[in-house]
Design a protein around this motif. Structure first.
Motif, PDB file in Angstrom:
ATOM      1  N   CYS A 136       4.401  -1.949   0.995  1.00 22.13           N
ATOM      2  CA  CYS A 136       4.079  -3.814   1.006  1.00 22.13           C
ATOM      3  C   CYS A 136       2.541  -4.313   0.638  1.00 22.13           C
ATOM      4  CB  CYS A 136       4.127  -3.855   2.600  1.00 22.13           C
ATOM      5  SG  CYS A 136       6.429  -3.845   3.106  1.00 22.13           S
ATOM      6  N   SER A 137       1.498  -2.869   1.060  1.00 25.39           N
ATOM      7  CA  SER A 137       0.440  -3.582   0.800  1.00 25.39           C
ATOM      8  C   SER A 137       0.124  -3.323  -0.840  1.00 25.39           C
ATOM      9  CB  SER A 137      -0.872  -3.206   1.460  1.00 25.39           C
ATOM     10  OG  SER A 137      -1.078  -1.060   1.816  1.00 25.39           O
ATOM     11  N   ARG A 138       0.183  -2.108  -1.194  1.00 31.67           N
ATOM     12  CA  ARG A 138      -0.165  -2.241  -2.907  1.00 31.67           C
ATOM     13  C   ARG A 138       0.974  -3.335  -3.714  1.00 31.67           C
ATOM     14  NH1 ARG A 138       2.531   3.164  -4.652  1.00 31.67           N
ATOM     15  NH2 ARG A 138       4.331   1.824  -4.732  1.00 31.67           N
ATOM     16  N   ASP A 139       2.121  -3.041  -3.367  1.00 29.24           N
ATOM     17  CA  ASP A 139       3.309  -4.224  -4.716  1.00 29.24           C
ATOM     18  C   ASP A 139       3.211  -5.548  -4.390  1.00 29.24           C
ATOM     19  OD1 ASP A 139       2.971  -1.658  -5.551  1.00 29.24           O
ATOM     20  OD2 ASP A 139       4.862  -0.810  -5.253  1.00 29.24           O
ATOM     21  N   ASP A 140       3.475  -5.857  -2.868  1.00 30.39           N
ATOM     22  CA  ASP A 140       3.274  -6.878  -2.720  1.00 30.39           C
ATOM     23  C   ASP A 140       4.660  -7.400  -2.083  1.00 30.39           C
ATOM     24  OD1 ASP A 140       1.718 -10.121  -1.469  1.00 30.39           O
ATOM     25  OD2 ASP A 140       2.337 -10.777  -3.606  1.00 30.39           O
ATOM     26  N   ASN A 141       5.083  -6.077  -1.982  1.00 27.81           N
ATOM     27  CA  ASN A 141       6.845  -6.601  -1.793  1.00 27.81           C
ATOM     28  C   ASN A 141       7.136  -6.395  -0.141  1.00 27.81           C
ATOM     29  OD1 ASN A 141       7.895  -5.588  -4.024  1.00 27.81           O
ATOM     30  ND2 ASN A 141       7.440  -3.076  -3.792  1.00 27.81           N
ATOM     31  N   ASP A 142       8.391  -6.947  -0.310  1.00 31.35           N
ATOM     32  CA  ASP A 142       8.673  -7.658   1.478  1.00 31.35           C
ATOM     33  C   ASP A 142       9.505  -6.114   1.854  1.00 31.35           C
ATOM     34  OD1 ASP A 142      11.575  -7.489   1.706  1.00 31.35           O
ATOM     35  OD2 ASP A 142      11.374  -8.912  -0.301  1.00 31.35           O
ATOM     36  N   VAL A 143       9.185  -6.290   3.399  1.00 34.36           N
ATOM     37  CA  VAL A 143      10.093  -4.801   4.347  1.00 34.36           C
ATOM     38  C   VAL A 143      11.115  -4.552   4.121  1.00 34.36           C
ATOM     39  CG1 VAL A 143       9.910  -4.297   6.604  1.00 34.36           C
ATOM     40  CG2 VAL A 143       7.459  -5.140   5.852  1.00 34.36           C
ATOM     41  N   GLU A 144      11.826  -5.990   3.542  1.00 34.89           N
ATOM     42  CA  GLU A 144      13.311  -5.294   3.705  1.00 34.89           C
ATOM     43  C   GLU A 144      13.411  -5.013   2.138  1.00 34.89           C
ATOM     44  OE1 GLU A 144      15.772  -5.008   5.986  1.00 34.89           O
ATOM     45  OE2 GLU A 144      13.743  -5.711   7.303  1.00 34.89           O
ATOM     46  N   GLN A 145      12.882  -5.242   1.088  1.00 32.50           N
ATOM     47  CA  GLN A 145      13.125  -4.885  -0.380  1.00 32.50           C
ATOM     48  C   GLN A 145      12.952  -3.354   0.179  1.00 32.50           C
ATOM     49  OE1 GLN A 145      14.038  -5.097  -2.698  1.00 32.50           O
ATOM     50  NE2 GLN A 145      12.642  -5.095  -4.831  1.00 32.50           N
ATOM     51  N   VAL A 146      11.544  -3.163   0.753  1.00 31.24           N
ATOM     52  CA  VAL A 146      10.598  -1.259   0.460  1.00 31.24           C
ATOM     53  C   VAL A 146      12.101  -0.687   1.260  1.00 31.24           C
ATOM     54  CG1 VAL A 146       8.937  -0.196   1.462  1.00 31.24           C
ATOM     55  CG2 VAL A 146       8.075  -2.815   0.158  1.00 31.24           C
ATOM     56  N   LYS A 147      12.055  -1.117   2.049  1.00 28.35           N
ATOM     57  CA  LYS A 147      13.446  -0.753   3.359  1.00 28.35           C
ATOM     58  C   LYS A 147      14.544   0.010   2.039  1.00 28.35           C
ATOM     59  CE  LYS A 147      12.701  -1.654   7.817  1.00 28.35           C
ATOM     60  NZ  LYS A 147      12.819  -2.493   8.816  1.00 28.35           N
ATOM     61  N   ARG A 148      15.310  -1.108   1.404  1.00 28.14           N
ATOM     62  CA  ARG A 148      16.308  -0.620   0.586  1.00 28.14           C
ATOM     63  C   ARG A 148      15.489   0.295  -0.836  1.00 28.14           C
ATOM     64  NH1 ARG A 148      17.030  -6.934   0.713  1.00 28.14           N
ATOM     65  NH2 ARG A 148      15.543  -7.313  -0.638  1.00 28.14           N
ATOM     66  N   ILE A 149      14.531   0.161  -1.341  1.00 18.73           N
ATOM     67  CA  ILE A 149      14.392   1.253  -1.786  1.00 18.73           C
ATOM     68  C   ILE A 149      14.342   2.813  -1.496  1.00 18.73           C
ATOM     69  CG2 ILE A 149      12.509   2.426  -3.426  1.00 18.73           C
ATOM     70  CD1 ILE A 149      11.441  -0.840  -3.833  1.00 18.73           C
ATOM     71  N   ILE A 150      13.900   2.620  -0.279  1.00 17.61           N
ATOM     72  CA  ILE A 150      13.542   4.120   0.077  1.00 17.61           C
ATOM     73  C   ILE A 150      14.936   4.058   0.395  1.00 17.61           C
ATOM     74  CG2 ILE A 150      13.072   4.804   2.397  1.00 17.61           C
ATOM     75  CD1 ILE A 150      10.184   3.372   2.762  1.00 17.61           C
ATOM     76  N   ALA A 151      15.924   3.356   0.900  1.00 16.49           N
ATOM     77  CA  ALA A 151      17.743   3.746   1.479  1.00 16.49           C
ATOM     78  C   ALA A 151      18.380   4.779   0.915  1.00 16.49           C
ATOM     79  CB  ALA A 151      18.206   2.532   2.000  1.00 16.49           C
ATOM     80  N   ALA A 152      17.752   3.983  -1.340  1.00 15.99           N
ATOM     81  CA  ALA A 152      18.282   4.216  -2.820  1.00 15.99           C
ATOM     82  C   ALA A 152      17.964   5.855  -3.038  1.00 15.99           C
ATOM     83  CB  ALA A 152      18.295   2.978  -3.305  1.00 15.99           C
ATOM     84  N   GLN A 153      16.526   5.894  -2.480  1.00 13.26           N
ATOM     85  CA  GLN A 153      16.273   7.015  -3.172  1.00 13.26           C
ATOM     86  C   GLN A 153      16.765   8.294  -1.172  1.00 13.26           C
ATOM     87  OE1 GLN A 153      12.040   6.830  -2.986  1.00 13.26           O
ATOM     88  NE2 GLN A 153      12.235   6.054  -4.691  1.00 13.26           N
ATOM     89  N   ILE A 154      16.242   9.520  -1.992  1.00 11.49           N
ATOM     90  CA  ILE A 154      17.012  10.612  -1.874  1.00 11.49           C
ATOM     91  C   ILE A 154      16.548  10.501   0.245  1.00 11.49           C
ATOM     92  CG2 ILE A 154      15.384  12.921  -2.069  1.00 11.49           C
ATOM     93  CD1 ILE A 154      17.816  14.308  -2.168  1.00 11.49           C
TER      94      ILE A 154
END
Length: 199
Positions: free
Chosen positions: A143-161
Motif C-alpha cells: 500500500c505504501s509503495r504502490d499507492d494501492n488500496d488495501v482491498e486491491q492488495v488483498k485481492r492480489i494476495i488471494a490470487a497468488q499461491i
C-alpha cells in the motif's frame, strides 16, 4: 556440467527485489520474470496484439503501452479474464526467461519470479528460495509503495499461491520481516552455500 538455477519467489510486498539486488551485487546473473513479462507486452509484440484484441482499446495508454492499472483492475475482479491473460502471456514469458537463463555466465543463476510456483516456472529451477513476511507486512508495504488500496492488495494476495503452500516448496527461507541491515549477511551466507553446491 549443467549450471545451477535457483528460483527466488515470495508474495507481493515480501521484498524479493531487495534480495535479488543483493545477489546481483555479488556478481550473480538474475533473470527477472517481471522484466520478461514487460518485454513480451511491448507495443507490437504478439502478446500485445492478443491483449489489445481481447480487452479492447481501453487497455492501451496514449503511447500505446498497456494501461497496467486498468488491466489489473479487470483481471483481479474477473477470473475468466485473468486466465485468458495468462494464456497470452505465460508461454511467452517462459520462452523469454529460458533465453535469458541460457545466456547466463555467472557461477549459478537466480530466476526471480513472483509466480514461480503458480506459473510452472518452478520446473526450470533446481532449488527454491522463498522470501517470506507475514500477510500484514505484505499489505502495509504494498500500500505504501504502490499507492494501492488495501482491498486491491488483498485481492492480489488471494490470487497468488497461499503463503503456507509457497513455503512447502522452499529449500531456503529468507525471513524478510527481520531488520533490513541483517539481509546482506544472510544473502552472503546463502551465496557461499550456493557456490559450494554449484561446483
Amino acid at each position: 556440467m549443467k549450471k545451477l538455477i535457483i528460483g527466488l519467489t515470495g508474495g507481493i510486498g515480501s521484498g524479493k527485489t531487495a534480495v535479488s539486488n543483493r545477489f546481483k551485487a555479488l556478481g550473480i546473473h538474475v533473470v527477472d520474470a517481471d522484466i520478461a513479462a514487460r518485454t513480451i507486452v511491448e507495443p507490437n509484440q504478439p502478446a500485445w496484439h492478443d491483449i489489445k484484441d481481447f480487452f479492447g482499446p481501453e487497455v492501451l495508454l496514449a503511447d500505446h503501452t498497456l494501461n497496467r492499472a486498468w488491466l489489473r483492475q479487470q483481471v483481479f475482479t474477473d477470473e475468466a479474464k485473468r486466465k485468458q491473460l495468462e494464456v497470452f502471456t505465460h508461454p511467452r514469458i517462459r520462452d523469454e526467461i529460458i533465453r535469458d537463463l541460457i545466456s547466463s555466465t555467472s557461477a549459478y543463476t537466480i530466476l526471480a519470479s513472483p509466480l514461480l510456483i503458480e506459473s510452472g516456472q518452478v520446473a526450470l529451477v533446481d532449488n527454491v528460495i522463498v522470501v517470506d513476511v507475514p500477510e500484514a507486512t505484505q499489505i502495509e508495504r504494498t500500500c505504501s509503495r504502490d499507492d494501492n488500496d488495501v482491498e486491491q492488495v488483498k485481492r492480489i494476495i488471494a490470487a497468488q499461491i497461499s503463503r503456507e503452500k509457497r513455503l512447502t516448496h522452499a529449500d531456503w527461507v529468507i525471513d524478510n520481516s527481520l531488520p533490513l541491515e541483517t539481509l546482506d549477511t544472510r544473502v552472503e551466507a546463502l551465496h557461499q552455500a550456493l557456490l559450494t553446491n554449484g561446483q
